[in-house]
Motif scaffolding. Structure first.
Motif, PDB file in Angstrom:
ATOM      1  N   SER A 150      -1.212  12.017  -7.932  1.00 52.18           N
ATOM      2  CA  SER A 150      -2.403  11.324  -8.410  1.00 52.18           C
ATOM      3  C   SER A 150      -2.193  11.007  -9.890  1.00 52.18           C
ATOM      4  O   SER A 150      -1.452  11.706 -10.582  1.00 52.18           O
ATOM      5  N   GLY A 151      -2.849   9.941 -10.352  1.00 54.85           N
ATOM      6  CA  GLY A 151      -2.784   9.623 -11.778  1.00 54.85           C
ATOM      7  C   GLY A 151      -2.300   8.205 -12.012  1.00 54.85           C
ATOM      8  O   GLY A 151      -2.216   7.387 -11.078  1.00 54.85           O
ATOM      9  N   ASP A 152      -1.977   7.894 -13.264  1.00 57.54           N
ATOM     10  CA  ASP A 152      -1.486   6.559 -13.594  1.00 57.54           C
ATOM     11  C   ASP A 152      -0.118   6.345 -12.931  1.00 57.54           C
ATOM     12  O   ASP A 152       0.745   7.227 -12.944  1.00 57.54           O
ATOM     13  N   ALA A 192       2.943   7.050 -15.030  1.00 54.74           N
ATOM     14  CA  ALA A 192       3.143   8.482 -15.274  1.00 54.74           C
ATOM     15  C   ALA A 192       3.769   9.140 -14.050  1.00 54.74           C
ATOM     16  O   ALA A 192       4.652  10.010 -14.168  1.00 54.74           O
ATOM     17  N   ILE A 193       3.333   8.721 -12.866  1.00 56.67           N
ATOM     18  CA  ILE A 193       3.914   9.270 -11.628  1.00 56.67           C
ATOM     19  C   ILE A 193       5.385   8.867 -11.510  1.00 56.67           C
ATOM     20  O   ILE A 193       6.258   9.690 -11.199  1.00 56.67           O
ATOM     21  N   ILE A 194       5.650   7.574 -11.784  1.00 52.18           N
ATOM     22  CA  ILE A 194       7.044   7.093 -11.698  1.00 52.18           C
ATOM     23  C   ILE A 194       7.918   7.860 -12.696  1.00 52.18           C
ATOM     24  O   ILE A 194       9.039   8.274 -12.379  1.00 52.18           O
ATOM     25  N   ALA A 195       7.386   8.044 -13.906  1.00 49.96           N
ATOM     26  CA  ALA A 195       8.152   8.756 -14.937  1.00 49.96           C
ATOM     27  C   ALA A 195       8.470  10.176 -14.495  1.00 49.96           C
ATOM     28  O   ALA A 195       9.590  10.674 -14.679  1.00 49.96           O
ATOM     29  N   ASP A 196       7.488  10.819 -13.885  1.00 48.02           N
ATOM     30  CA  ASP A 196       7.680  12.198 -13.440  1.00 48.02           C
ATOM     31  C   ASP A 196       8.750  12.269 -12.354  1.00 48.02           C
ATOM     32  O   ASP A 196       9.645  13.118 -12.394  1.00 48.02           O
ATOM     33  N   ILE A 197       8.663  11.347 -11.410  1.00 46.81           N
ATOM     34  CA  ILE A 197       9.627  11.384 -10.296  1.00 46.81           C
ATOM     35  C   ILE A 197      11.038  11.006 -10.759  1.00 46.81           C
ATOM     36  O   ILE A 197      12.031  11.574 -10.308  1.00 46.81           O
ATOM     37  N   LEU A 223      -2.979   0.948 -13.067  1.00 42.53           N
ATOM     38  CA  LEU A 223      -3.170   1.357 -11.674  1.00 42.53           C
ATOM     39  C   LEU A 223      -3.304   2.876 -11.614  1.00 42.53           C
ATOM     40  O   LEU A 223      -2.426   3.599 -12.091  1.00 42.53           O
ATOM     41  N   THR A 224      -4.402   3.335 -11.009  1.00 42.75           N
ATOM     42  CA  THR A 224      -4.593   4.778 -10.824  1.00 42.75           C
ATOM     43  C   THR A 224      -4.392   5.118  -9.349  1.00 42.75           C
ATOM     44  O   THR A 224      -5.033   4.525  -8.476  1.00 42.75           O
ATOM     45  N   ILE A 225      -3.495   6.030  -9.104  1.00 40.22           N
ATOM     46  CA  ILE A 225      -3.186   6.466  -7.744  1.00 40.22           C
ATOM     47  C   ILE A 225      -4.046   7.696  -7.428  1.00 40.22           C
ATOM     48  O   ILE A 225      -4.209   8.577  -8.282  1.00 40.22           O
ATOM     49  N   THR A 226      -4.559   7.733  -6.198  1.00 43.64           N
ATOM     50  CA  THR A 226      -5.374   8.874  -5.803  1.00 43.64           C
ATOM     51  C   THR A 226      -4.764   9.546  -4.578  1.00 43.64           C
ATOM     52  O   THR A 226      -4.694   8.935  -3.503  1.00 43.64           O
ATOM     53  N   SER A 227      -4.285  10.742  -4.771  1.00 42.85           N
ATOM     54  CA  SER A 227      -3.781  11.581  -3.674  1.00 42.85           C
ATOM     55  C   SER A 227      -2.866  10.819  -2.716  1.00 42.85           C
ATOM     56  O   SER A 227      -3.098  10.765  -1.502  1.00 42.85           O
ATOM     57  N   TYR A 228      -1.823  10.223  -3.255  1.00 43.56           N
ATOM     58  CA  TYR A 228      -0.861   9.537  -2.386  1.00 43.56           C
ATOM     59  C   TYR A 228       0.161  10.550  -1.887  1.00 43.56           C
ATOM     60  O   TYR A 228       0.752  11.290  -2.665  1.00 43.56           O
ATOM     61  N   LEU A 259       8.691   5.052  -4.005  1.00 43.31           N
ATOM     62  CA  LEU A 259       7.858   4.459  -5.064  1.00 43.31           C
ATOM     63  C   LEU A 259       7.323   3.089  -4.632  1.00 43.31           C
ATOM     64  O   LEU A 259       6.160   2.755  -4.876  1.00 43.31           O
ATOM     65  N   GLU A 260       8.180   2.285  -3.995  1.00 43.08           N
ATOM     66  CA  GLU A 260       7.737   0.959  -3.558  1.00 43.08           C
ATOM     67  C   GLU A 260       6.602   1.069  -2.539  1.00 43.08           C
ATOM     68  O   GLU A 260       5.630   0.309  -2.588  1.00 43.08           O
ATOM     69  N   ARG A 261       6.720   2.007  -1.612  1.00 39.62           N
ATOM     70  CA  ARG A 261       5.662   2.152  -0.590  1.00 39.62           C
ATOM     71  C   ARG A 261       4.349   2.585  -1.225  1.00 39.62           C
ATOM     72  O   ARG A 261       3.273   2.120  -0.849  1.00 39.62           O
ATOM     73  N   MET A 262       4.461   3.498  -2.198  1.00 43.96           N
ATOM     74  CA  MET A 262       3.250   3.944  -2.889  1.00 43.96           C
ATOM     75  C   MET A 262       2.577   2.757  -3.588  1.00 43.96           C
ATOM     76  O   MET A 262       1.362   2.545  -3.459  1.00 43.96           O
ATOM     77  N   LEU A 263       3.370   1.954  -4.292  1.00 40.02           N
ATOM     78  CA  LEU A 263       2.791   0.849  -5.064  1.00 40.02           C
ATOM     79  C   LEU A 263       2.287  -0.260  -4.150  1.00 40.02           C
ATOM     80  O   LEU A 263       1.261  -0.894  -4.437  1.00 40.02           O
ATOM     81  N   GLU A 264       2.996  -0.512  -3.050  1.00 44.34           N
ATOM     82  CA  GLU A 264       2.596  -1.577  -2.128  1.00 44.34           C
ATOM     83  C   GLU A 264       1.187  -1.338  -1.598  1.00 44.34           C
ATOM     84  O   GLU A 264       0.408  -2.270  -1.408  1.00 44.34           O
ATOM     85  N   LYS A 265       0.870  -0.075  -1.404  1.00 46.15           N
ATOM     86  CA  LYS A 265      -0.463   0.265  -0.880  1.00 46.15           C
ATOM     87  C   LYS A 265      -1.568  -0.230  -1.796  1.00 46.15           C
ATOM     88  O   LYS A 265      -2.677  -0.532  -1.352  1.00 46.15           O
ATOM     89  N   TYR A 266      -1.244  -0.355  -3.094  1.00 44.13           N
ATOM     90  CA  TYR A 266      -2.253  -0.759  -4.082  1.00 44.13           C
ATOM     91  C   TYR A 266      -2.043  -2.192  -4.585  1.00 44.13           C
ATOM     92  O   TYR A 266      -2.637  -2.605  -5.574  1.00 44.13           O
ATOM     93  N   GLY A 267      -1.170  -2.946  -3.929  1.00 45.04           N
ATOM     94  CA  GLY A 267      -0.925  -4.317  -4.374  1.00 45.04           C
ATOM     95  C   GLY A 267      -0.033  -4.383  -5.603  1.00 45.04           C
ATOM     96  O   GLY A 267      -0.045  -5.381  -6.329  1.00 45.04           O
ATOM     97  N   TYR A 268       0.711  -3.346  -5.848  1.00 36.88           N
ATOM     98  CA  TYR A 268       1.644  -3.314  -6.974  1.00 36.88           C
ATOM     99  C   TYR A 268       3.079  -3.264  -6.442  1.00 36.88           C
ATOM    100  O   TYR A 268       3.312  -3.106  -5.239  1.00 36.88           O
TER     101      TYR A 268
END
Lengths: 324, 288
Positions: free
Chosen positions: A101-103, A106-111, A129-134, A146-155
């Motif tokens: 969860s989070g920006d 920030a998630i990409i940087a962490d991973i 973009l704020t991700i919630t419990s992905y 990462l692509e699948r996570m972002l695709e879900k939000y139109g990113y």
């Protein structure tokens, strides 16, 4: 843009070269995310890799092929995106899944912080973009995760190498996906082809382990909404049947699982393809929306991009999901 | 006006005057023939033109030689040694026609006597030009403003009448480039200066590296320049250091110089020299 730039082992630029290259990037299963260059030039400079400034076309030379009586060398390697596929997103110790969860940045940087010795840089600015419990699929590779996570939000993921004072920096960040639209009978800057294939299968007879009458069998059906079940929806002329031989099925669940995937591959479907002008600025993860006869709208992401320079002439080929 | 000249110069510096029989007189060549290729997509009505291409150029040339048999043999031997040096070292020779030149290899050769009593020796050669463009060089030397604001483009071609340059502003020089397209270039910046920062018609050629007194920096955009010689510094003792990595990525370091009116602007505390390589399909027709 200075063209193809080669760099040394410290990622410091050596200079530009006039080369033919073949680069393929994407998220589709069969995309190698690699490049190939055939030349007698690179070997003169002790180069470690190449890149094209501001693009995701580049990588390290990790494979060479030579033959006797020739000074021509084939150089291959993974693109930056390809390198990102060579690590996995794992669940934290003691947990079943990796949930974030989070920006997005920030998630990409962490991973990416532990990927390839910190090869990738992520801007420390907000992505918007704020991700919630992905929840990432288990053991998915980093790029596709990462692509699948972002695709879900139109990113989508933007990957690009850039020259800085400290050397070449490879950046990965979340950006909003561009969407281009077209309608089947209207002019468009990006020519589209609309395919309505109603010649597909909607009943799959799946056979697993066993012999003759003892063989494990499951009938799978597709309904009008494209859902797979064991309940028949189409009858008479509309029923189209095929056989699926999966003798290595470990269980009935396994047979249903793989049979369902196969049925969806064989099903009637709508598909789009695009003929993108070389100057079009579209990347992996951008969205193509097509309106079919009858007003049916299909939205599909770009999943493959082939960039070539042949005899000095650059060209780009783009494929969207289902057309790759 | 300079005397019109036609020469062959091998890559090891041997020069042959192709206008006199005692050397090797050029009787026939087709230097003013060329052909562009076309890449098109066929349409209902005609083609959609995508781009033009140009293949390597070849010229068939007939050379004549007279004089004593001994002199002819000596000249032919010298010519063979020069042109074969180019081939075996893969370093091109150069045919010069007036102010223009093209790099080439003489790949085919045939020699036979000609005329009554073999008054002449005829050698037919084929010049293979991998890069199919004639080059016309224009040099502009820009002195530091402390040494006056005089500029010149006539350092190497003193008779060249049309490109000209003159001071435009305290830190700017105007150059008229008499050509129909943009040109590759070589820019030499003489030290001392703390960095290189030269604006040429809006594009900034910027390298964040000092050039010390006695040193000079070269920026060379020509397509066949080796990768590690696109931007380098030459020390007073001749040591070459590649500094391409110090380019400022905000700008295009190797961007060709536009045609027409060009303005060069920089802090003229040091000298700079700009050479344009105007590429043409055939040598210029204008009288030289």
């Amino acid at each position: 843009m200075e063209g193809i730039i080669i760099f040394d082992e410290n990622q410091r630029e050596i200079g530009t070269l006039d080369l033919d290259i073949d680069v393929e990037v994407g998220t589709a299963d069969n995309v190698p995310n690699d490049f190939e260059i055939t030349t007698n030039e690179i070997g003169k400079y002790n180069a470690a890799g190449f890149y094209i400034d501001g693009t995701e076309y580049g990588g390290f030379f990790e494979y060479t092929k030579n033959v006797t009586d020739s000074d021509i060398t084939v150089f291959r390697g993974f693109t930056w995106r390809g390198l990102m596929t060579k690590s996995l997103i794992l669940p934290p110790s003691g947990e079943d899944y990796k949930v974030v969860s989070g920006d997005a940045n920030a998630i990409i940087a962490d991973i990416l912080s532990n990927v390839l010795g910190g090869l990738f840089t992520v801007p420390n600015t907000s992505s918007g973009l704020t991700i919630t419990s992905y929840q990432f699929p288990l053991y998915i590779d980093t790029m596709n995760g990462l692509e699948r996570m972002l695709e879900k939000y139109g990113y989508r993921l933007s990957i690009h190498a850039d020259k800085t004072a400290s050397g070449i920096v490879i950046t990965a960040e979340a950006v909003e996906a561009v969407q281009i639209s077209g309608t089947y009978n209207n002019d468009s800057d990006v020519p589209m082809t609309f395919v309505n294939d109603q010649m597909g299968i909607n009943h799959l007879l799946c056979a697993g382990s066993g012999e003759l009458q003892e063989r494990m069998k499951v009938d799978l059906y597709l309904d009008e909404n494209g859902e797979v079940s064991q309940t028949q929806t189409f009858f008479g002329f509309d029923e189209r049947t095929a056989f699926y031989d999966y003798g290595s099925a470990e269980s009935e669940d396994d047979l249903i699982d793989n049979g369902s995937k196969r049925l969806l591959e064989l099903a009637s479907h709508l598909s789009l393809s695009i003929d993108v002008p070389d100057e079009a600025d579209l990347d992996i993860g951008d969205i193509v929306q097509g309106t079919f006869p009858g007003g049916i709208v299909v939205k599909l992401p770009i999943v493959r991009k082939i960039y070539k320079i042949t005899k000095g002439i650059p060209s780009t080929q783009i494929k969207i999901k289902g057309d790759s | 006006m300079n005397e019109f000249k036609v020469t062959y110069t091998s890559s090891n510096g041997k020069v042959f005057n192709l206008l006199i029989f005692d050397d090797l007189k050029l009787e026939k060549a087709d230097f003013h023939s060329y052909k562009w290729g076309k890449n098109v997509s066929a349409r209902q009505f005609g083609d959609k033109l995508n781009y033009f291409t140009k293949s390597a150029q070849t010229y068939k040339c007939t050379l004549l030689l007279n004089g004593s048999p001994a002199n002819r043999r000596a000249k032919l031997e010298a010519f063979t040694q020069a042109t074969e040096y180019d081939i075996t070292h893969m370093t091109p020779g150069r045919i010069t026609w007036g102010l223009d030149y093209i790099e080439c290899y003489l790949t085919d050769s045939d020699t036979k006597p000609r005329g009554d009593g073999a008054a002449y020796t005829e050698r037919t050669v084929t010049a293979y030009c991998p890069y199919p463009f004639w080059i016309e060089e224009v040099h502009t030397l820009i002195q530091p403003s402390t040494q006056g604001i005089r500029t010149t483009d006539k350092k190497y071609n003193p008779s060249y009448p049309y490109p000209y340059s003159y001071p435009y502003a305290p830190n700017a020089v105007f150059i008229n480039v008499d050509h129909y397209t943009e040109s590759p270039f070589k820019l030499i910046v003489y030290g001392p200066c703390t960095d290189v920062n030269i604006n040429i018609s809006g594009n900034i050629y910027k390298v964040d590296h000092a050039v010390l007194a006695g040193q000079y920096m070269v920026i060379d955009s020509r397509p066949n320049t080796p990768a590690d010689r696109k931007c380098y510094i030459v020390s007073a003792s001749g040591i070459i250091t590649n500094v391409f990595d110090y380019r400022d990525p905000q700008y295009e370091l190797l961007k060709p110089i536009p045609m027409g009116d060009v303005v060069v602007t920089f802090e003229r505390t040091h000298a700079a020299e700009l050479t344009l390589y105007m590429e043409r399909s055939e040598p210029r027709w204008k009288e030289s």
